[in-house]
Motif scaffolding. Structure first.
Motif, PDB file in Angstrom:
ATOM      1  N   MET A 575       0.835  -1.206   0.000  1.00  0.00           N
ATOM      2  CA  MET A 575       0.000   0.000   0.000  1.00  0.00           C
ATOM      3  C   MET A 575       0.870   1.256   0.000  1.00  0.00           C
ATOM      4  SD  MET A 575      -3.213   0.830   2.448  1.00  0.00           S
ATOM      5  CE  MET A 575      -4.079   2.395   2.401  1.00  0.00           C
ATOM      6  N   TYR A 576       1.944   1.237   0.789  1.00  0.00           N
ATOM      7  CA  TYR A 576       2.839   2.394   0.833  1.00  0.00           C
ATOM      8  C   TYR A 576       3.520   2.587  -0.521  1.00  0.00           C
ATOM      9  CZ  TYR A 576       6.584   5.506   2.396  1.00  0.00           C
ATOM     10  OH  TYR A 576       7.456   6.569   2.540  1.00  0.00           O
ATOM     11  N   ARG A 577       3.984   1.484  -1.115  1.00  0.00           N
ATOM     12  CA  ARG A 577       4.691   1.606  -2.400  1.00  0.00           C
ATOM     13  C   ARG A 577       3.771   2.174  -3.472  1.00  0.00           C
ATOM     14  NH1 ARG A 577       6.706   3.194  -5.916  1.00  0.00           N
ATOM     15  NH2 ARG A 577       8.373   2.413  -7.292  1.00  0.00           N
ATOM     16  N   LEU A 578       2.500   1.744  -3.479  1.00  0.00           N
ATOM     17  CA  LEU A 578       1.546   2.289  -4.443  1.00  0.00           C
ATOM     18  C   LEU A 578       1.256   3.754  -4.163  1.00  0.00           C
ATOM     19  CD1 LEU A 578      -0.955  -0.711  -4.714  1.00  0.00           C
ATOM     20  CD2 LEU A 578       0.830  -0.056  -6.342  1.00  0.00           C
ATOM     21  N   ALA A 579       1.297   4.142  -2.882  1.00  0.00           N
ATOM     22  CA  ALA A 579       1.086   5.552  -2.534  1.00  0.00           C
ATOM     23  C   ALA A 579       2.215   6.423  -3.064  1.00  0.00           C
ATOM     24  CB  ALA A 579       0.957   5.702  -1.023  1.00  0.00           C
ATOM     25  N   VAL A 580       3.429   5.910  -3.063  1.00  0.00           N
ATOM     26  CA  VAL A 580       4.543   6.660  -3.644  1.00  0.00           C
ATOM     27  C   VAL A 580       4.319   6.834  -5.146  1.00  0.00           C
ATOM     28  CG1 VAL A 580       7.030   6.609  -4.095  1.00  0.00           C
ATOM     29  CG2 VAL A 580       6.150   5.951  -1.845  1.00  0.00           C
ATOM     30  N   ALA A 581       3.737   5.822  -5.795  1.00  0.00           N
ATOM     31  CA  ALA A 581       3.464   5.916  -7.234  1.00  0.00           C
ATOM     32  C   ALA A 581       2.410   6.964  -7.555  1.00  0.00           C
ATOM     33  CB  ALA A 581       3.040   4.550  -7.777  1.00  0.00           C
ATOM     34  N   TRP A 582       1.391   7.127  -6.669  1.00  0.00           N
ATOM     35  CA  TRP A 582       0.346   8.143  -6.960  1.00  0.00           C
ATOM     36  C   TRP A 582       0.614   9.487  -6.288  1.00  0.00           C
ATOM     37  CZ3 TRP A 582      -1.326   9.706  -2.379  1.00  0.00           C
ATOM     38  CH2 TRP A 582      -1.696   8.801  -1.369  1.00  0.00           C
ATOM     39  N   GLN A 583       1.708   9.619  -5.562  1.00  0.00           N
ATOM     40  CA  GLN A 583       1.915  10.857  -4.803  1.00  0.00           C
ATOM     41  C   GLN A 583       1.990  12.090  -5.690  1.00  0.00           C
ATOM     42  OE1 GLN A 583       5.328  12.791  -1.950  1.00  0.00           O
ATOM     43  NE2 GLN A 583       5.034  10.594  -1.763  1.00  0.00           N
ATOM     44  N   ASN A 584       2.501  11.969  -6.910  1.00  0.00           N
ATOM     45  CA  ASN A 584       2.633  13.130  -7.798  1.00  0.00           C
ATOM     46  C   ASN A 584       1.314  13.570  -8.413  1.00  0.00           C
ATOM     47  OD1 ASN A 584       2.342  12.142 -10.833  1.00  0.00           O
ATOM     48  ND2 ASN A 584       3.491  10.549  -9.789  1.00  0.00           N
ATOM     49  N   VAL A 585       0.252  12.807  -8.192  1.00  0.00           N
ATOM     50  CA  VAL A 585      -1.011  13.033  -8.895  1.00  0.00           C
ATOM     51  C   VAL A 585      -1.777  14.216  -8.306  1.00  0.00           C
ATOM     52  CG1 VAL A 585      -3.289  12.020  -9.280  1.00  0.00           C
ATOM     53  CG2 VAL A 585      -1.236  10.662  -9.690  1.00  0.00           C
ATOM     54  N   ALA A 586      -2.186  15.145  -9.186  1.00  0.00           N
ATOM     55  CA  ALA A 586      -3.093  16.247  -8.821  1.00  0.00           C
ATOM     56  C   ALA A 586      -2.631  16.963  -7.552  1.00  0.00           C
ATOM     57  CB  ALA A 586      -4.514  15.723  -8.701  1.00  0.00           C
ATOM     58  N   TYR A 587      -3.463  16.928  -6.463  1.00  0.00           N
ATOM     59  CA  TYR A 587      -3.074  17.566  -5.206  1.00  0.00           C
ATOM     60  C   TYR A 587      -2.312  16.537  -4.382  1.00  0.00           C
ATOM     61  CZ  TYR A 587      -6.410  21.412  -6.079  1.00  0.00           C
ATOM     62  OH  TYR A 587      -7.091  22.488  -6.609  1.00  0.00           O
ATOM     63  N   ASN A 588      -0.996  16.649  -4.375  1.00  0.00           N
ATOM     64  CA  ASN A 588      -0.141  15.644  -3.741  1.00  0.00           C
ATOM     65  C   ASN A 588      -0.539  15.397  -2.289  1.00  0.00           C
ATOM     66  OD1 ASN A 588       1.014  17.210  -5.862  1.00  0.00           O
ATOM     67  ND2 ASN A 588       2.974  16.231  -5.526  1.00  0.00           N
ATOM     68  N   GLN A 589      -0.558  14.111  -1.919  1.00  0.00           N
ATOM     69  CA  GLN A 589      -0.876  13.706  -0.558  1.00  0.00           C
ATOM     70  C   GLN A 589       0.219  12.782  -0.030  1.00  0.00           C
ATOM     71  OE1 GLN A 589      -4.417  14.601   1.040  1.00  0.00           O
ATOM     72  NE2 GLN A 589      -3.455  16.121  -0.289  1.00  0.00           N
ATOM     73  N   PRO A 590       0.415  12.727   1.292  1.00  0.00           N
ATOM     74  CA  PRO A 590       1.487  11.899   1.844  1.00  0.00           C
ATOM     75  C   PRO A 590       1.125  10.410   1.813  1.00  0.00           C
ATOM     76  CG  PRO A 590       0.245  12.914   3.615  1.00  0.00           C
ATOM     77  CD  PRO A 590      -0.288  13.506   2.336  1.00  0.00           C
ATOM     78  N   PRO A 591       2.127   9.531   1.722  1.00  0.00           N
ATOM     79  CA  PRO A 591       1.858   8.088   1.696  1.00  0.00           C
ATOM     80  C   PRO A 591       1.609   7.526   3.093  1.00  0.00           C
ATOM     81  CG  PRO A 591       4.208   8.480   1.525  1.00  0.00           C
ATOM     82  CD  PRO A 591       3.553   9.835   1.534  1.00  0.00           C
ATOM     83  N   HIS A 592       0.785   6.481   3.149  1.00  0.00           N
ATOM     84  CA  HIS A 592       0.538   5.741   4.387  1.00  0.00           C
ATOM     85  C   HIS A 592       0.725   4.253   4.117  1.00  0.00           C
ATOM     86  CE1 HIS A 592      -1.253   9.199   6.534  1.00  0.00           C
ATOM     87  NE2 HIS A 592      -1.836   9.505   5.389  1.00  0.00           N
ATOM     88  N   PRO A 593       1.271   3.495   5.051  1.00  0.00           N
ATOM     89  CA  PRO A 593       1.356   2.041   4.882  1.00  0.00           C
ATOM     90  C   PRO A 593       0.038   1.363   5.231  1.00  0.00           C
ATOM     91  CG  PRO A 593       2.363   2.664   6.949  1.00  0.00           C
ATOM     92  CD  PRO A 593       1.925   3.949   6.287  1.00  0.00           C
ATOM     93  N   SER A 594      -0.035   0.062   4.977  1.00  0.00           N
ATOM     94  CA  SER A 594      -1.246  -0.694   5.285  1.00  0.00           C
ATOM     95  C   SER A 594      -1.355  -1.023   6.765  1.00  0.00           C
ATOM     96  CB  SER A 594      -1.272  -1.992   4.482  1.00  0.00           C
ATOM     97  OG  SER A 594      -0.191  -2.831   4.850  1.00  0.00           O
ATOM     98  N   PHE A 595      -0.241  -0.912   7.479  1.00  0.00           N
ATOM     99  CA  PHE A 595      -0.243  -1.215   8.912  1.00  0.00           C
ATOM    100  C   PHE A 595       0.004   0.059   9.708  1.00  0.00           C
ATOM    101  CE2 PHE A 595       4.019  -1.795   7.264  1.00  0.00           C
ATOM    102  CZ  PHE A 595       4.844  -1.207   8.209  1.00  0.00           C
ATOM    103  N   PHE A 596      -0.390   0.039  10.963  1.00  0.00           N
ATOM    104  CA  PHE A 596      -0.255   1.216  11.819  1.00  0.00           C
ATOM    105  C   PHE A 596       1.175   1.340  12.332  1.00  0.00           C
ATOM    106  CE2 PHE A 596      -0.286   2.939  16.197  1.00  0.00           C
ATOM    107  CZ  PHE A 596      -0.674   4.238  15.908  1.00  0.00           C
ATOM    108  N   ILE A 597       1.754   2.520  12.144  1.00  0.00           N
ATOM    109  CA  ILE A 597       3.035   2.859  12.770  1.00  0.00           C
ATOM    110  C   ILE A 597       2.761   3.982  13.759  1.00  0.00           C
ATOM    111  CG2 ILE A 597       5.365   3.764  12.452  1.00  0.00           C
ATOM    112  CD1 ILE A 597       5.388   2.588   9.678  1.00  0.00           C
ATOM    113  N   GLY A 598       3.073   3.748  15.023  1.00  0.00           N
ATOM    114  CA  GLY A 598       2.848   4.761  16.034  1.00  0.00           C
ATOM    115  C   GLY A 598       2.982   4.165  17.418  1.00  0.00           C
ATOM    116  N   GLU A 599       2.673   4.965  18.407  1.00  0.00           N
ATOM    117  CA  GLU A 599       2.776   4.528  19.797  1.00  0.00           C
ATOM    118  C   GLU A 599       1.882   3.315  20.040  1.00  0.00           C
ATOM    119  OE1 GLU A 599       4.354   4.679  23.621  1.00  0.00           O
ATOM    120  OE2 GLU A 599       4.909   5.846  21.837  1.00  0.00           O
ATOM    121  N   GLY A 600       2.463   2.247  20.579  1.00  0.00           N
ATOM    122  CA  GLY A 600       1.708   1.047  20.890  1.00  0.00           C
ATOM    123  C   GLY A 600       1.479   0.124  19.719  1.00  0.00           C
TER     124      GLY A 600
END
Length: 603
Positions: A575-600
């Motif tokens: 999911m993250y790799r595909l987000a890097v592929a679409w990041q340049n599209v229209a109004y650029n948005q940041p990529p997110h992975p399919s799993f949660f990264i964060g506290e806990g």
């Protein structure tokens, strides 16, 4: 997974210390460890006393800047080397800079419609174009007279370059006079579409487009632009002539195959609806707004999905490039009776993931999601918006969630669309929403406060919200509502806006800058986006690419903060790799992975 190398990087901290980082690959065994060797002055010394297991980085305290160094990284399992070593070299007296430099060859400007223009480096994508395990950089050059679809006027040609990491120019593609320049027009996809280990590029072309080998696509001398400055509807626009979809060979820029672009622009006045201000036009504005993405629609090989229409009618066409042939897989058209309610739901952005857990990707275009088979999965009815974030935003809730920001203006205010809402990525169930009838342009989702589960959300009126309930935690919000980036040593995400990386101080409720390099600038006007953010080098944390003020180089900035955790390279999360592929599209948005990264987070 891409067959990429370790992304080994060495950054001098001072005259006697070097930060070294590398990738943990998605197919590495759980018990893999690493050894680091220093080759200097003809001697080879192992730097780590114990196998490196807890992180994928290391600080060398024995460095002598006057001698330089060659670092050797060796993967080990149970005392045995399991893969080839990789090397990175620092020349004697290497400068202390926190970036890799990619020198650029600026295209010549020109004159069109009585005014001169020049070029600035703009959006970037990456792909392994030649199959050597290292990413190449694909750069879109933006002419200074680029236009949004409602704007009148001629533009300079849209140009795309491919560079090796050392600055070697592999090719230049000139899309020609019949492709208008601007953020809404050229959406370029870089990915290994046929599974041969080398990435291709796919984008919209027209008569007179020139590939990376100098070959002309279509008819060379056709000019489909409107040259009449008295025409207050179409001057400078392109509303006639063929449109093509072309696959380019990544290593050479050669056009491999072109097909008629689907969907076409007609009828010009057939793209209005309840998105945006709820209006319509017949001036090639709504008909010329594009987005695009890459998705695994059969669970095996990726497809290109080209999307036309944001505010009203939305048409998506999926294309496969297999065995040298470009073929259409399916077309989704919100104007068809069976998809009533899907029009007016598309964002200026798109996100992709296996949202229903069936092993195939779905395409979320905002308030509507298309299933992998080209049929509508659901529409929330929340209408068009700008910002869009999807992933495992609430790790305590099964599946993934989508957070969207929505526009309310003009005649659409009475529709009562919430300014922001969270919904289930599989079913479209609205989990919570707020501020009906309010207009919000930007919104962000990131874990910035460790005291609350999952990510925090902000952008709509009210303040910073919990992901599970939508409850306002506090009225204050970060002053950055743009991009997220994992940069320091902990699991919380930092914030990126313009050319500054900041951290949210949840106790004092203020945004604190932690990195702001000189000599670089952001892109896309007030959107202030980077050329790209992605996990391009080193460990799992992300890099950011900015251009220099004079456009002579791209700089890939990487963290030098020692890590506390070991996570696979984010580029091996689909999911993250595909987000890097679409990041340049229209109004650029940041990529997110399919799993949660964060506290806990879970292991």
């Amino acid at each position: 997974m891409e067959n990429i190398n370790r992304g080994l990087v060495a950054i001098p901290l001072n005259d006697s210390q070097v930060y070294i980082g590398w990738r943990l690959l998605g197919n590495d065994p759980e018990n893999i460890t690493f050894d680091i060797y220093l080759n200097s002055g003809g001697k080879k010394n192992k730097l780590n006393k114990e196998p490196i297991l807890e992180t994928t980085d290391f600080v060398d305290n024995t460095f002598d800047v006057s001698k330089g160094a060659i670092y050797e990284l060796t993967p080990v399992v149970k005392g045995n080397q399991v893969a080839v070593s990789e090397f990175v070299e620092l020349e004697p007296n290497s400068p202390q800079k926190q970036y890799l430099s990619i020198p650029l060859q600026i295209p010549s400007g020109g004159e069109v419609g009585g005014s001169r223009y020049d070029y600035s480096a703009n959006d970037v994508s990456v792909g392994d174009l030649d199959g050597d395990g290292e990413y190449e950089i694909i750069l879109k050059w933006q002419p200074s007279n680029a236009k949004n679809p409602p704007q009148l006027g001629l533009t300079g040609n849209q140009i795309l370059d491919a560079y090796k990491m050392d600055g070697t120019l592999l090719w230049r593609i000139d899309l020609g006079i019949n492709i208008r320049s601007g953020a809404a027009y050229t959406q370029f996809l870089v990915y290994d579409f046929d599974g041969d280990g080398k990435a291709e590029m796919i984008c919209k072309t027209a008569d007179g487009s020139i590939d990376g080998q100098g070959n002309i696509i279509g008819e060379a001398n056709k000019d489909w632009r409107n040259h009449d400055p008295e025409d207050r509807k179409f001057y400078g626009k392109i509303v006639e002539g063929p449109e093509y979809l072309t696959v380019f060979e990544g290593a050479t820029g050669k056009a491999l195959q072109s097909e008629i672009y689907v969907p076409d622009r007609y009828p010009i006045d057939g793209w209005g609806g309840i998105g945006g201000n709820g209006g319509n036009d017949d001036s090639a504005s709504r008909s010329d707004r594009f987005s695009a993405c890459v998705a695994y629609l059969d669970g095996a090989l990726p497809s290109a999905v080209m999307i036309r229409g944001w505010y009203g009618r939305t048409v998506a066409a999926a294309w496969d490039y297999r065995d040298g042939k470009l073929t259409q897989r399916w077309v989704f058209d919100s104007a068809l009776p069976e998809w009533e309610g899907y029009s007016g739901m598309a964002n200026h952005s798109v996100t992709v993931g296996d949202f229903d857990g069936d092993g195939n990707d779905e395409i979320c275009v905002g308030a509507m999601t298309i299933n992998h088979d080209g049929k509508g999965l659901f529409t929330t009815g929340l209408r068009h918006g700008d910002a869009l974030h999807a992933g495992n935003l609430d790790p305590n809730r099964p599946g993934m969630e989508v957070f969207g920001i929505h526009e309310n203006e003009g005649r659409t205010i009475p529709l009562g669309t919430p300014a922001s809402a969270l919904f289930d990525a599989k079913t479209g169930e609205i989990i919570w929403s707020n501020n009906p009838g309010s207009d919000a342009g930007r919104g962000m989702a990131a874990d910035i406060d460790p005291r609350y589960p999952g990510v925090e959300l902000w952008g709509a009126p009210g303040g910073t919200r919990r992901v599970d309930t939508g409850e306002v935690i506090y009225p204050e919000t970060p002053n950055s509502t743009n991009f997220g980036i994992w940069w320091d040593g902990d699991l919380l995400r930092e914030l990126l806006d313009k050319t500054t990386i900041s951290k949210w101080n949840w106790e004092e409720k203020k945004t604190v800058p932690i990195f702001s390099p000189e000599g670089v600038v952001s892109n896309n006007g007030t959107k202030s986006t980077p050329c790209l953010t992605a996990d391009l080098l080193g460990d799992w944390r992300e890099e950011v690419i900015w251009r220099t003020e004079d456009n002579t180089e791209l700089r890939i900035y990487t963290t030098i903060i020692p890590a506390q955790y070991r996570i696979i390279t984010l580029m091996h999360d689909p999911m993250y790799r595909l987000a890097v592929a679409w990041q340049n599209v229209a109004y650029n948005q940041p990529p997110h992975p399919s799993f949660f990264i964060g506290e806990g987070m879970e292991r």
